[in-house]
Design an enzyme around this catalytic site. Sequence first.
Site, PDB file in Angstrom:
ATOM      1  N   VAL A 486       7.366  39.743  47.532  1.00  0.00           N
ATOM      2  CA  VAL A 486       6.927  38.734  46.564  1.00  0.00           C
ATOM      3  C   VAL A 486       6.216  37.568  47.242  1.00  0.00           C
ATOM      4  CG1 VAL A 486       8.761  39.357  44.968  1.00  0.00           C
ATOM      5  CG2 VAL A 486       9.165  37.544  46.633  1.00  0.00           C
ATOM      6  N   GLU A 487       5.559  36.743  46.401  1.00  0.00           N
ATOM      7  CA  GLU A 487       4.807  35.567  46.867  1.00  0.00           C
ATOM      8  C   GLU A 487       3.744  35.950  47.905  1.00  0.00           C
ATOM      9  OE1 GLU A 487       4.800  32.627  45.739  1.00  0.00           O
ATOM     10  OE2 GLU A 487       6.733  32.121  44.862  1.00  0.00           O
ATOM     11  N   GLY A 488       3.124  37.102  47.721  1.00  0.00           N
ATOM     12  CA  GLY A 488       2.134  37.598  48.676  1.00  0.00           C
ATOM     13  C   GLY A 488       2.786  38.561  49.639  1.00  0.00           C
TER      14      GLY A 488
END
Length: 801
Positions: A486-488
């Site tokens: 997540v978050e990249g």
Amino acid sequence: MIFALLLLASLALGYLGASLFVWLLALAAFFLFIGVSAVTWGVLLGFALLFLTPLRRKLLTRPLMRWMKKAGVLPVISKTEREALEAGTVWIDGELFSGRPNFERILSEPWPELNEREKAFLDGPAEEVCAMTDDWKVYQKRDLHPDVWKYLAEKGFFGMIIPEEFGGLGFRPPAVSAVIAKLSSRSVPLGITAMLPNSLGPAELLVHYGTQEQKENWLPRLASGKELPCFALTEPEAGSDAGSIKASGEVFRGADGSPWLRLNWEKRYITMAARATVLGMAMKVHDPEGILALGPHPGITCALIPADLPGVTRGNQHDPLNVPFFNCPFEGKDVEVPLDAVIGGKGGVGKGWRMLMENLSAGRGIMLPAQSLAGTKLLGRAVGAYSVVRKQFGMSIGRFEGVEEGLAFIGGNAYLLDSAGKFIAGALAGGAKPSVVTAIAKYQFTEIFRQALIHGMDIQGGAAISRGPRNLLAHAWFSAPISITVEGANILTRTLMVFGQGAIRCHPWAYREIVALQTDDMEAFDEAFFGHIGHVGRNFSRSILLSLTRGRFADVPGKGEERVWLQKLSWASASFATVADFAMGGYGGNLKRKEAVTGRLSDILSWMLLGSSVLRRWKADGRPTEDLPFVRWSMEQALGEIQKGFDGVYQNLDVPFFGKLFQGPVAWWSRFNAISTGPSDASGRQVAQLLRQPSAQRERIFSGVYVPSDPEQALGRLENAFRLCAAADSVVRRLQKAVKEGRLEKGAPLDQLDAAVAAGVLTEVEAEEVRHAEAARRDAIDVDSFSREDYLATAEGGGWS
């Protein structure tokens, strides 16, 4: 001899960053010394005249700009890329990228401490909600207990970042980090549930960009938990490439004559979507009729959508590796909202990309790092204790060197991550938004925790793979890949974001060159380009001299080992800045496609930051001597990873003209004259020993995680057995000594106690101490087992009744 002196003088001038005028004076002095012809003097004079600003710009700069544009030497930056680059701020990453970091400044950066109100919340409501949560039951029931949901809302956990004037707690980043870490150490779903409303989403966007009316309407309800938010960005065709989202909002005039938006979207991986009452939405706005007078395609926009509007479809649930938190797909078909649903109203239309880029720091720099830090500290406590309690071949497994190596990795990195987490949280608290640094934090924290968890699983063996209420590692094993994703995604964070943004954003000249070239600003380009040339010359000279002297020429503060570590970081910075410029110049616009090389350059920058964090933390703590084993291991680790990064870059840097030089002599010299080879066995042994000893230092190093006092709970049981076994260790050693002396027969300690008391080896009190320790040890190493009926019921799970 003369040329050797010339070379040394050139290196010295380059090292000092001498101006062109000083270089010309030095060259003139050299010509006078050796005696040259009038023609040579004429060449020098012509060269000097050429660098007069008007002539230089006309004869050199303008043709150079035309050639660079045609050849594509510098990358072309799109509007969204430019917004992303300009959204964040540069912090100490700029110092480390410069080749000449100012460690006086770095070691004087603010160090955060919690205030009394934040401490009270951490020791009160945060501790209480951890006690209310049974992680095993959360996984079996697939949700937090309703009482926990209620408590989170009542105590303000969902409004930690919302200012007090709107009913929130108004906590600073260090306090939010500490709370999320404690909750995550008890239960990952608990930490995630509190994390999301305080990360990138409606509350944060409203605080920074909402109109006053929007703030007064939404923030009090979000703070109290009456409204539960989520934020929707990811789509089937848009993950890390968030700029390619297809969610759309078409402007039309509503029945009241004012502008409205008709929304259509398909989102997935949206945490809290199934429970949320308000949906934060990123979309592309289209205005074919020109109603807003912002052009037909104003761009990415963020809006708040009530979840109960007609056209919103929810209800399905993803199953992220069996971790029970709400992560869901949802869709919208012709959902109509007024324009004031846009965060910031009409003024926020088309500003969504900048909003997102400016506020990714919370998730990347606070939330996910806090979760990984909590996990690593929990491993330090649990696995360290287990290594004492668990015995093989008649001795605690923690005494085996193979186990010590894993313990050292866990303990050393717990110290390192704690240092970096506090350092970065302090910067965020001060108003910095360092996008490169927070990307580094997200990548390195989650990756290091994953590796630490592998060591923990190996050490605990069968106890780690047998699920049940006693198991402290299995659920962390499930959840670790989620943080990686997540978050990249971590692969793209490392290979594209850290150095991709850093090479442009943190470099003192590169971004200015690119913008000047794209805008055809000759004066700005002239200043930036020749400033860049001087920058390269200075760092090239610094890298050579610092390499030859192993950093001893670096002007840094401190003394003893601390000074040596800072000198090596300065040496690494100079070498990094030099090779980064060669990579940027050699690959030009193609550098972004050389991801294996940029990934290794990212590693070097990352570990310079992590090493600097360790030394800043040590200074903030007053440089306690007893912490030196952790500091030493961490710095050896950081410098060793920096060396590994350089070795990989040099071996694979295939730039024109200079590639063979880097792959041959430079790579050989780097391996021969390594900055570090990583942590030594001696350093690791010292750290491992500290994990195996009950002490105030151990409590301090691994503080911040929830430790139940109840010995019937998993960590409480293990900690209790650890303390009893450690206290009885000297008595058990006397039994072993008595066996060697022939006073007792070989056997298990429990079987020897009566004979030992009779022989005067132990007193009855000491024997009873061993009995208590052995009983606790046996209880602590037991693993869960289930009847067939219970096992099948456990597998089914089911929700709270």
